[in-house]
Design a protein around this motif. Structure first.
Motif, PDB file in Angstrom:
ATOM      1  N   TYR A  33       0.864  -1.185   0.000  1.00 32.68           N
ATOM      2  CA  TYR A  33       0.000   0.000   0.000  1.00 32.68           C
ATOM      3  C   TYR A  33       0.897   1.230   0.000  1.00 32.68           C
ATOM      4  CZ  TYR A  33       0.813  -1.556   4.824  1.00 32.68           C
ATOM      5  OH  TYR A  33       1.383  -2.052   5.970  1.00 32.68           O
ATOM      6  N   LYS A 143      -0.063  -8.382   5.843  1.00 27.56           N
ATOM      7  CA  LYS A 143      -0.954  -9.476   5.455  1.00 27.56           C
ATOM      8  C   LYS A 143      -2.280  -8.949   4.927  1.00 27.56           C
ATOM      9  CE  LYS A 143      -3.243 -13.592   7.301  1.00 27.56           C
ATOM     10  NZ  LYS A 143      -3.495 -14.397   8.545  1.00 27.56           N
ATOM     11  N   GLY A 144      -2.625  -9.309   3.698  1.00 25.26           N
ATOM     12  CA  GLY A 144      -3.904  -8.918   3.122  1.00 25.26           C
ATOM     13  C   GLY A 144      -5.035  -9.750   3.700  1.00 25.26           C
ATOM     14  N   GLU A 145      -6.187  -9.110   3.945  1.00 26.61           N
ATOM     15  CA  GLU A 145      -7.356  -9.791   4.504  1.00 26.61           C
ATOM     16  C   GLU A 145      -8.593  -9.427   3.688  1.00 26.61           C
ATOM     17  OE1 GLU A 145      -7.842  -9.596   8.801  1.00 26.61           O
ATOM     18  OE2 GLU A 145      -5.782  -8.859   8.992  1.00 26.61           O
ATOM     19  N   ARG A 146      -9.449 -10.404   3.493  1.00 28.55           N
ATOM     20  CA  ARG A 146     -10.693 -10.171   2.784  1.00 28.55           C
ATOM     21  C   ARG A 146     -11.625  -9.365   3.686  1.00 28.55           C
ATOM     22  NH1 ARG A 146     -12.110  -9.995  -2.465  1.00 28.55           N
ATOM     23  NH2 ARG A 146     -14.147 -10.913  -2.917  1.00 28.55           N
ATOM     24  N   TRP A 155     -16.470  -6.080  -1.594  1.00 23.52           N
ATOM     25  CA  TRP A 155     -15.447  -6.874  -0.925  1.00 23.52           C
ATOM     26  C   TRP A 155     -14.095  -6.507  -1.528  1.00 23.52           C
ATOM     27  CZ3 TRP A 155     -15.943 -10.139   3.175  1.00 23.52           C
ATOM     28  CH2 TRP A 155     -17.246 -10.481   3.547  1.00 23.52           C
ATOM     29  N   ILE A 156     -13.118  -6.303  -0.652  1.00 24.93           N
ATOM     30  CA  ILE A 156     -11.782  -5.936  -1.114  1.00 24.93           C
ATOM     31  C   ILE A 156     -10.740  -6.722  -0.321  1.00 24.93           C
ATOM     32  CG2 ILE A 156     -12.516  -3.585  -1.688  1.00 24.93           C
ATOM     33  CD1 ILE A 156     -10.907  -2.660   0.824  1.00 24.93           C
ATOM     34  N   THR A 157      -9.499  -6.664  -0.781  1.00 24.78           N
ATOM     35  CA  THR A 157      -8.369  -7.131   0.020  1.00 24.78           C
ATOM     36  C   THR A 157      -7.831  -5.918   0.763  1.00 24.78           C
ATOM     37  OG1 THR A 157      -7.794  -8.885  -1.549  1.00 24.78           O
ATOM     38  CG2 THR A 157      -6.077  -8.173  -0.004  1.00 24.78           C
ATOM     39  N   ASP A 158      -7.959  -5.928   2.077  1.00 28.17           N
ATOM     40  CA  ASP A 158      -7.564  -4.787   2.889  1.00 28.17           C
ATOM     41  C   ASP A 158      -6.344  -5.150   3.741  1.00 28.17           C
ATOM     42  OD1 ASP A 158      -7.653  -2.240   3.863  1.00 28.17           O
ATOM     43  OD2 ASP A 158      -9.440  -2.515   5.105  1.00 28.17           O
ATOM     44  N   TYR A 159      -5.686  -4.116   4.263  1.00 26.22           N
ATOM     45  CA  TYR A 159      -4.488  -4.297   5.077  1.00 26.22           C
ATOM     46  C   TYR A 159      -4.610  -3.489   6.361  1.00 26.22           C
ATOM     47  CZ  TYR A 159      -2.403  -6.206   0.835  1.00 26.22           C
ATOM     48  OH  TYR A 159      -2.136  -6.977  -0.278  1.00 26.22           O
TER      49      TYR A 159
END
Length: 229
Positions: A33, A143-146, A155-159
């Protein structure tokens, strides 16, 4: 007063750099990011003033005054005047998922250490804390989290690139990690110590900033719940 303490802080940060010989290298280009946020808050009525929050990243770079000023709080309401008939806030304990307020630490790699010095106006007392960030916390930040974002229903991959630090009387600091669409979770707690020079690096004759009348009245009625933090 902030400008007068600049040289003292520069000396302090050079000491930090010497002590950080074992830091690993992880530049901003390795982050998934654009950068990470440093945020602060206090429990209800337990007002504080951050004199400085300095960051050392894993590349031994020092970011002076990454944050300073008034941390976030819910009660008393900003610009409130007088004392209410009923106190709506509750000082004991911590919120489950704090957000805080702050800003991006521009250009920083992952944090190795956060140094914060603040006035706890509820007591009053001045504290400082050296918050050394474990590698496990840094790994969590990568670590990316759903996650589901309620704002746009996607829905995204968030950090977890938001570091939220709570400041409480007694010198207590607690750290959470959160994201744009991820609720913050607690990761560590650090006991700060009294800053021997006092407020404003000893340049205010021991005078701390003033509390709101509402906060004064709350503390007079209920005291300071040190054991709850």
């Amino acid at each position: 007063m902030r400008e007068n303490s600049y040289m003292l802080k520069m000396g302090f940060t050079w000491i930090l750099v010497v002590l950080l010989g074992g830091c690993t290298s992880s530049g901003t280009s390795s982050l998934p990011y654009d950068g990470w946020m440093l945020r602060f808050f206090t429990p209800d009525y337990m007002e504080a003033w951050i004199e400085t929050a300095d960051v050392v990243d894993v590349n031994k770079r020092v970011f002076l005054e990454a944050a300073w000023g008034v941390p976030a709080f819910v009660y008393p309401r900003p610009h409130s005047k007088g004392v209410p008939t009923t106190f709506r806030g509750q000082a004991p304990g911590w919120p489950e998922h704090p957000v805080g307020k702050g800003r991006r630490v521009t250009g920083a790699a992952l944090p190795y250490l956060v140094y914060v010095r603040w006035q706890s106006m509820a007591e009053p007392q001045t504290y400082r804390a050296f918050i050394k960030i474990p590698d496990s916390v840094r790994q969590t930040m990568l670590k990316g989290e759903r996650a589901f974002c309620r704002a746009d229903g996607k829905w995204i991959t968030d950090y977890r690139n938001m570091m939220v630090i709570g400041l409480a009387p007694g010198g207590i600091t607690k750290v959470w990690l959160g994201g744009q669409c991820l609720l913050s979770t607690e990761v560590m707690r650090v006991q700060g110590k009294v800053y021997p020079k006092g407020p404003y690096d000893g340049k205010s004759n021991g005078r701390h900033r003033e509390l709101y009348e509402e906060s004064k009245a709350y503390i007079e009625k209920y005291g300071i719940p040190y054991e709850s933090w």
